[in-house]
Design an enzyme around this catalytic site. Sequence first.
Site, PDB file in Angstrom:
ATOM      1  N   CYS A 142     -59.821 -23.864  -0.245  1.00 44.33           N
ATOM      2  CA  CYS A 142     -58.768 -23.139  -0.959  1.00 44.33           C
ATOM      3  C   CYS A 142     -58.056 -22.198   0.012  1.00 44.33           C
ATOM      4  O   CYS A 142     -58.714 -21.415   0.711  1.00 44.33           O
ATOM      5  CB  CYS A 142     -59.369 -22.344  -2.109  1.00 44.33           C
ATOM      6  SG  CYS A 142     -58.180 -21.228  -2.877  1.00 44.33           S
ATOM      7  N   LYS A 176     -13.777 -27.052 -14.741  1.00 45.83           N
ATOM      8  CA  LYS A 176     -14.704 -26.113 -15.378  1.00 45.83           C
ATOM      9  C   LYS A 176     -15.190 -25.148 -14.309  1.00 45.83           C
ATOM     10  O   LYS A 176     -16.047 -25.490 -13.485  1.00 45.83           O
ATOM     11  CB  LYS A 176     -15.867 -26.859 -16.014  1.00 45.83           C
ATOM     12  CG  LYS A 176     -16.775 -25.953 -16.816  1.00 45.83           C
ATOM     13  CD  LYS A 176     -17.748 -26.769 -17.652  1.00 45.83           C
ATOM     14  CE  LYS A 176     -18.531 -25.888 -18.602  1.00 45.83           C
ATOM     15  NZ  LYS A 176     -19.405 -24.933 -17.916  1.00 45.83           N
ATOM     16  N   ASP A 222       0.825  -1.217   0.000  1.00 41.45           N
ATOM     17  CA  ASP A 222       0.000   0.000   0.000  1.00 41.45           C
ATOM     18  C   ASP A 222       0.853   1.257   0.000  1.00 41.45           C
ATOM     19  O   ASP A 222       0.497   2.260  -0.618  1.00 41.45           O
ATOM     20  CB  ASP A 222      -0.941  -0.011   1.210  1.00 41.45           C
ATOM     21  CG  ASP A 222      -2.028  -1.061   1.062  1.00 41.45           C
ATOM     22  OD1 ASP A 222      -2.674  -1.407   2.072  1.00 41.45           O
ATOM     23  OD2 ASP A 222      -2.240  -1.546  -0.071  1.00 41.45           O
ATOM     24  N   GLU A 266     -11.697 -17.532 -16.965  1.00 45.20           N
ATOM     25  CA  GLU A 266     -12.938 -17.477 -16.211  1.00 45.20           C
ATOM     26  C   GLU A 266     -12.726 -16.617 -14.974  1.00 45.20           C
ATOM     27  O   GLU A 266     -11.866 -16.927 -14.145  1.00 45.20           O
ATOM     28  CB  GLU A 266     -13.335 -18.909 -15.817  1.00 45.20           C
ATOM     29  CG  GLU A 266     -14.744 -19.066 -15.355  1.00 45.20           C
ATOM     30  CD  GLU A 266     -15.745 -19.272 -16.497  1.00 45.20           C
ATOM     31  OE1 GLU A 266     -15.357 -19.163 -17.688  1.00 45.20           O
ATOM     32  OE2 GLU A 266     -16.914 -19.527 -16.207  1.00 45.20           O
ATOM     33  N   CYS A 325     -59.447 -25.696  -6.891  1.00 47.18           N
ATOM     34  CA  CYS A 325     -60.331 -24.689  -6.332  1.00 47.18           C
ATOM     35  C   CYS A 325     -61.293 -24.337  -7.455  1.00 47.18           C
ATOM     36  O   CYS A 325     -60.873 -23.852  -8.500  1.00 47.18           O
ATOM     37  CB  CYS A 325     -59.527 -23.455  -5.917  1.00 47.18           C
ATOM     38  SG  CYS A 325     -60.590 -22.021  -5.632  1.00 47.18           S
ATOM     39  N   GLU A 376      -9.158 -29.931 -17.571  1.00 44.80           N
ATOM     40  CA  GLU A 376      -9.147 -28.712 -16.752  1.00 44.80           C
ATOM     41  C   GLU A 376     -10.421 -28.621 -15.914  1.00 44.80           C
ATOM     42  O   GLU A 376     -11.463 -29.092 -16.345  1.00 44.80           O
ATOM     43  CB  GLU A 376      -9.106 -27.478 -17.675  1.00 44.80           C
ATOM     44  CG  GLU A 376      -8.025 -27.548 -18.721  1.00 44.80           C
ATOM     45  CD  GLU A 376      -8.086 -26.377 -19.711  1.00 44.80           C
ATOM     46  OE1 GLU A 376      -9.007 -25.544 -19.608  1.00 44.80           O
ATOM     47  OE2 GLU A 376      -7.206 -26.329 -20.581  1.00 44.80           O
ATOM     48  N   TYR A 424      -7.443 -19.919 -19.350  1.00 47.29           N
ATOM     49  CA  TYR A 424      -7.454 -21.249 -19.958  1.00 47.29           C
ATOM     50  C   TYR A 424      -7.305 -21.284 -21.475  1.00 47.29           C
ATOM     51  O   TYR A 424      -7.445 -22.324 -22.092  1.00 47.29           O
ATOM     52  CB  TYR A 424      -8.705 -22.029 -19.547  1.00 47.29           C
ATOM     53  CG  TYR A 424     -10.030 -21.327 -19.806  1.00 47.29           C
ATOM     54  CD1 TYR A 424     -10.452 -21.033 -21.089  1.00 47.29           C
ATOM     55  CD2 TYR A 424     -10.851 -20.971 -18.737  1.00 47.29           C
ATOM     56  CE1 TYR A 424     -11.654 -20.406 -21.317  1.00 47.29           C
ATOM     57  CE2 TYR A 424     -12.066 -20.355 -18.953  1.00 47.29           C
ATOM     58  CZ  TYR A 424     -12.464 -20.078 -20.242  1.00 47.29           C
ATOM     59  OH  TYR A 424     -13.658 -19.458 -20.452  1.00 47.29           O
TER      60      TYR A 424
HETATM   61  S1  IVH Z   1     -12.872 -23.515 -22.862  1.00 46.08           S
HETATM   62  C1  IVH Z   1     -13.739 -24.390 -26.299  1.00 46.08           C
HETATM   63  N1  IVH Z   1     -12.064 -24.037 -20.431  1.00 46.08           N
HETATM   64  O1  IVH Z   1     -17.396 -22.908 -19.741  1.00 46.08           O
HETATM   65  C2  IVH Z   1     -14.050 -23.063 -25.827  1.00 46.08           C
HETATM   66  N2  IVH Z   1     -14.182 -23.013 -20.695  1.00 46.08           N
HETATM   67  O2  IVH Z   1     -19.471 -24.035 -21.558  1.00 46.08           O
HETATM   68  C3  IVH Z   1     -14.844 -23.049 -24.573  1.00 46.08           C
HETATM   69  N3  IVH Z   1     -15.347 -22.534 -18.607  1.00 46.08           N
HETATM   70  O3  IVH Z   1     -18.020 -20.099 -21.730  1.00 46.08           O
HETATM   71  C4  IVH Z   1     -14.144 -22.465 -23.438  1.00 46.08           C
HETATM   72  N4  IVH Z   1     -13.800 -23.323 -17.261  1.00 46.08           N
HETATM   73  O4  IVH Z   1     -17.224 -19.746 -19.336  1.00 46.08           O
HETATM   74  C5  IVH Z   1     -13.039 -23.526 -21.193  1.00 46.08           C
HETATM   75  N5  IVH Z   1     -11.222 -24.550 -18.342  1.00 46.08           N
HETATM   76  C6  IVH Z   1     -12.182 -24.035 -19.089  1.00 46.08           C
HETATM   77  C7  IVH Z   1     -13.355 -23.491 -18.529  1.00 46.08           C
HETATM   78  C8  IVH Z   1     -14.341 -22.989 -19.380  1.00 46.08           C
HETATM   79  C9  IVH Z   1     -14.980 -22.747 -17.331  1.00 46.08           C
HETATM   80  C10 IVH Z   1     -16.629 -21.963 -19.036  1.00 46.08           C
HETATM   81  C11 IVH Z   1     -16.528 -20.781 -19.956  1.00 46.08           C
HETATM   82  C12 IVH Z   1     -17.261 -21.149 -21.210  1.00 46.08           C
HETATM   83  C13 IVH Z   1     -18.134 -22.251 -20.728  1.00 46.08           C
HETATM   84  C14 IVH Z   1     -18.427 -23.192 -21.873  1.00 46.08           C
END
Ligand code: IVH
Length: 675
Positions: free
Chosen positions: A415, A123, A40, A179, A433, A121, A231
């Site tokens: 009712c 999701k 800071d 994301e 009713c 990966e 990603y």
């Molecule tokens: S790849 C192939 N990788 O999932 C292109 N998407 O259903 C699609 N998401 O809109 C994106 N983790 O918001 C990808 N490791 C990941 C992800 C990811 C979350 C979300 C993303 C996308 C949606 C597709």
Amino acid sequence: MSAPPRKARERAAELRTQLGHHAHRYYVLDDPEIGDEVYDGLLDELRALEEAHPQLQSADSPTLRVGGEPVGRLEKIEHLEPMLSLGNVRSEEELRAWVERMRNHLAREGIAEPAFTYVVEPKIDGLAISLVYRDGVLERGATRGNGLIGEDVTHNLRTIGAIPLHFEDAPALVEVRGEVYMSLADFTALNERRAEAGESTFMNPRNSAAGTIRQLDPADAAKRPLSIWCYQVGVGEGLSFTAHSEALEWLREHGFRVNSGIRVLESAEEVIAQCLDWERRRGELDFEIDGVVVKVDDLALQRRLGAVGRDPRWAVAWKFPPTTAVTKLEKVMWNVGKFGDLRPYAVLEPVRVGGVTIKLATLHNEQDILRKDIRAGEEVIVVRAGDVIPQVVSPAPHVAEQKDRPQAPHPPERCPFCDTPTVKPAEGVFTTCPNRDCPARAWQLLKHFVSRGAMDIDGLGEKQVALLQERGLVCSAADFYRLSEAQLLEIERFGELSVRNLLAAIESSKERPFARVLFALGIEEVGEVTGRNLAQSFRDIDALLAATPEQIAETNGVGEKMAVSIRAQLDEERMQKLIADLREIGLRFHDEGPPPSQGPLAGNTLVLTGSMPEWSREEATERIMAAGGRVTGSVSKKTDYLVAGESPGTKLEKAERLGVAVLNEAGLRKLLEGS
Ligand code: IVH
């Protein structure tokens, strides 16, 4: 204004480098070298320099992390490349079938034995973001939007510590995708803070991340901690990766936050094991994931595989099964539906399921309660799958064996809304009713009338309808068109602007086509599709009102029993009056345009699946029907085209299997234009 002295310029550059380095240590590596106060202190020094010498301000200054200038609104931005979505698999078999589909596709392309390497990966359940860097400086960041056009949220993305504002050794232009999400700990803390301040709390981390990213004032966004997992590398000038995993490594080396749980695997079986592993460990993570993404690593293969609609063939989302929880069913309550049907719902002891706290759940109907053996006062299993309404599925395992169980719930004898004695059904599912003037029943009908697929009156939600009803301003649907500005202004919740907008929305609803008006009337068997079919075969209300049940039954999708019931409802006095009133008001009771038998889609059957970028399903259906086409619900050999939007699901697979032509929205537009 004079140029800042060299010393100030040099110090500012030095501070930026240091602050960039420490942000990376803290937010990306989770391994800070200095304490918060020191950080800071450096930031304060830089801010003071920039205030004294405004020319020193720059788009990549860390001072923007705490909030730059607010924006007036979120501008639309076209993505450099479309942001795709993902098809789903829900089982091991479906994952293997996906691999098989890729093999078949490549075989057709002349690639006989592709050796797939996969990247697996998590999701992340947040929102997809695109970051564009020019010469290593974050120039623009946008939401996914419809995949082609998103919203400019650069001002808020700059406040996210884990997003580099600049990086070294950068190509002239590169797009990074990832994301943005809120960690569970931050989400809980934020909600506690908001609850204490008397503000509304967020439903789940994804909603709070999405709400934060769309703030107009970045100072507000800065107060809510967000992070990112990157990603994907989109457009990259001068970058030539051969594999997705290489791109991820490049991202990591250049200061981007890439999840360390990502694995590169050699076989589908290993992929499955890894997906199941994520599923098991889901609850241990500090962020919500709703599945696992599996991608083909080789970028040359990715290109050969291409996409179907918005879904790449080379990637798939392994979706987790619906989430369940055990909680106490406090009591069963009953709502009254459009036709007097009593519908049970569960009042639960609040419980967190799939990332959301639920207090209410649907119980569908009386038989369902009996079938499932659900009793109030006991523990039950509830499920919440994605965005669907939570459901009570069964008693908790230990409960059914107990003696002295409470009585099974049954519908009330009177009712709950108008106290009229209820009627047991001779046939059918629901106790009803029978009171036509029951306020709850009227409310449902009025809500239906203004709803999206019907007259679609913006600004009239269930609360507003209830208010208008309580004030005695609206009894029948025709009364919406009789509302005056003065009447509405008397209601405390309606401001001048919203009243004006509402009256305009009501007025413009008079333009809705005949099919929608028919649907809006609230005839028991007439849903959206039947409304359209009736409009198409009769084309005019007088023709329909004069029709015998036999003639009505000639309509596509209308059976004999249905026709008799429709006829009977049309004959009811209140329906006759409603139709006469609405007609006088000027709603459309006649189908306009040329007869569809001559349109470009005459004789064709189409099926819609997934969501389209521009058109709602109703709009697309209306256009297809106006062009002479038929829209049905499921794909068969008789289907001429499948129009696939985002997340199309199993219909697309079936269409591919049957060799049915697949279009996206643009393709549909072309068809409609007759080319
Ligand atoms: S790849 C192939 N990788 O999932 C292109 N998407 O259903 C699609 N998401 O809109 C994106 N983790 O918001 C990808 N490791 C990941 C992800 C990811 C979350 C979300 C993303 C996308 C949606 C597709």
